[in-house]
Design a protein around this motif. Structure first.
Motif: not given
Ligand SMILES: Cc1cc2nc3c(=O)[nH]c(=O)nc-3n(C[C@H](O)[C@H](O)[C@H](O)COP(=O)(O)OP(=O)(O)OC[C@H]3O[C@@H](n4cnc5c(N)ncnc54)[C@H](O)[C@@H]3O)c2cc1C
Length: 493
Positions: A272-277, A295-310
């Motif tokens: 499994s390459n899916a998340s543990l939960p 039960g002792t683990r904390r879900v980690g951080v995600s991201g906020f991304v702005m993709h731009m074509g300039l």
């Protein structure tokens, strides 16, 4: 006879390298992926005349042809090294605190010392001593990972390895700007220097300084597609647009999977390459020791991304390095705390993919992303009807911070797309849209957790960011490692 010898759930980095390793070892393998393309995070998408890189900023682990590092060898082993065009980046990064600090660090040890000494005169020998410690802790960590006898490991390792990066930096330096210039890669690991274990940081800095940062022509999708090709060429079979909804067991042993089409596939081994939960929810019954661990683990951080074509070139816009970290000030703890809020962004990673072009923008134009990490719970109280306005308002703050260093970008935006932690949740299926799995602090390190080695159910293997360390190099290696471990099991059966 079972339908397959092994089923791999998920075609992220680790799923792909596990599947390719198995198929090339002669194991009848089915790869099942919810999305319609391989890669998980390692993918790209098209907007107008631009291709947008989703995740890869700087690939570690490649090394040069004459000093190949682990990933180059892994790609060679899977027969794809000559199908990929590696793009070398010559700088680690430019780090800016507007009005306070602006230094570009070349991707070599001596160049980095010279650049930092020029920006912070009088620190040369301390910087050299700090780099010597980075190397020592990295070599010792690798030795300890390989079970070296403790009396053969330098005692400084046991003193320094788990200390927070900030404490170690304080031993060497007084200037907050210099400390930030050296430690800004902490955002690649998601934990601030006051928390991040020194050994994790040292390994990251070492990997980029010794073996250089790289990208790929065609972006991370080129790599994901090549890995899929390696798998298919070896006789593997893949189903896209198909999710696994249950992992089937009999008397506590894996017997196969049920797809979201209702079809049941029999196989004695499931990776499994899916998340543990997600993985253990698919099993239904969670072994007590695994439940206690989760039960002792904390879900980690995600991201906020702005993709731009300039509609301007990288040169016209003043980009001289692929990666720029811009921070409002040197208070990293405050920046980390702000990842649970919509306060104006305090730090942004700016990636320009056309300083060392990866081929995603037409001539005379360039592709730039702005990224900050963010926890998904910041979005808990945002009503669906407010989603778009909230994301664009927050994205404006990323642009504001970027324009302190690269003015004029707003005026040349031709295409734009904004991804939030909810986007990551939707595309990856991971809780919290977490991109590195669990929060990567000392309690999550390889010394204290070993989900990959202890899945708790016979016939189940775990590979990816949730079972070990997040990031490209660690997950690509994890899949290969898990695949090889399983191959040995098949050979010995
Ligand atoms: C915006 C962004 C920027 C990043 N920047 C960097 C960076 O610069 N450097 C770096 O090293 N790392 C970076 N990362 C992190 C890195 O990309 C990830 O840690 C890594 O790619 C995770 O790989 P993985 O093998 O764990 O699989 P994932 O990429 O998490 O993929 C898991 C796959 O499993 C599939 N799946 C899940 N459940 C099921 C199911 N039930 N049935 C079928 N399929 C399923 C998903 O659809 C997905 O394709 C970034 C990530 C993001 C999103």
């Amino acid at each position: 006879m079972t339908d397959y010898d092994a089923v791999v759930i998920g075609a992220g980095n680790a799923g792909l390298t596990a599947a390719a390793t198995l198929a090339r070892g002669g194991v009848r393998t089915l790869l099942v992926e919810r999305h319609n393309v391989p890669g998980g995070c390692a993918t790209s998408f098209r907007r107008g005349r631009f291709e947008f890189e989703v995740a890869l900023h700087q690939l570690s682990g490649i090394g040069s042809p004459d000093q190949a590092f682990m990933l180059r060898r892994l790609f060679e082993g899977l027969g794809i090294a000559d199908k990929l065009e590696f793009v070398e980046e010559h700088d680690l990064y430019r780090v800016v605190v507007p009005g306070r600090l602006d230094v570009t660090i070349p991707a070599d040890w001596q160049g980095a010392v010279d650049a930092l000494e020029a920006a912070f005169p009088g620190n040369r020998s301390r910087i050299e001593d700090f780099f010597a410690l980075v190397k020592l802790i990295t070599f010792c960590q690798v030795a300890v990972m390989r079970n070296a006898p403790t009396d053969q490991v330098d005692p400084r390792y046991f003193h320094e390895a788990l200390r927070p990066v900030a404490e170690v930096l304080d031993d060497f330096f007084d200037d907050d700007g210099l400390k930030m210039a050296l430690s800004v890669y902490w955002t690649y690991l998601g934990q601030p220097p006051s928390v991040l274990p020194f050994q994790d940081f040292a390994l990251t800095l070492f990997a980029y300084l010794e073996f250089k940062p790289w990208h790929l022509r065609g972006g991370s999708q080129a790599m994901s597609s090549a890995l899929l090709g390696s798998f298919l060429d070896a006789g593997g079979e893949v189903r896209f647009n198909t999710g696994v909804e249950a992992i089937l067991t009999d008397e506590g042993r894996v017997t196969g999977v049920r797809l979201d089409t209702g079809e049941q596939i029999s196989a004695p081994e499931v990776v499994s390459n899916a998340s543990l939960p997600t993985t253990y929810a698919m099993l239904g019954e969670v072994p007590p020791e695994v439940a206690a661990d989760l039960g002792t683990r904390r879900v980690g951080v995600s991201g906020f991304v702005m993709h731009m074509g300039l509609d301007a070139s990288a040169v016209d816009l003043g980009f001289t390095t692929s990666t720029t970290f811009i921070n409002r000030d040197t208070d990293d703890d405050r920046t980390h705390a702000s990842w649970r809020t919509f306060d104006p962004v305090r730090g942004v990673a700016v990636s320009c993919y056309d300083v060392e072009p990866i081929g995603f923008a037409p001539s005379g134009a360039c592709h730039v992303t702005l990224m900050t990490l963010q926890y998904a719970d910041a979005w808990d109280d945002v009503a669906p009807q407010d989603y778009a306005a909230t994301k664009f308002a927050y994205a404006e703050t990323l642009l504001d911070l970027m324009e302190t260093t690269y003015p004029g970008v707003r005026a040349v935006i031709e295409e734009v797309d904004v991804a939030t932690p909810l986007t990551m949740t939707r595309y990856l299926g991971h809780p919290g849209g977490a991109i590195y799995g669990y929060d990567q602090d000392a309690t999550e390190g390889w010394l204290f957790r070993n989900s990959e080695r202890k899945p708790g159910v016979e016939g189940l293997s775990l590979a990816g960011s949730w079972a070990g360390m997040g990031g490209f190099q660690p997950t690509l290696e994890a899949g290969s490692r898990v695949g090889r471990r399983l191959l040995r099991r098949f050979v010995n059966a």
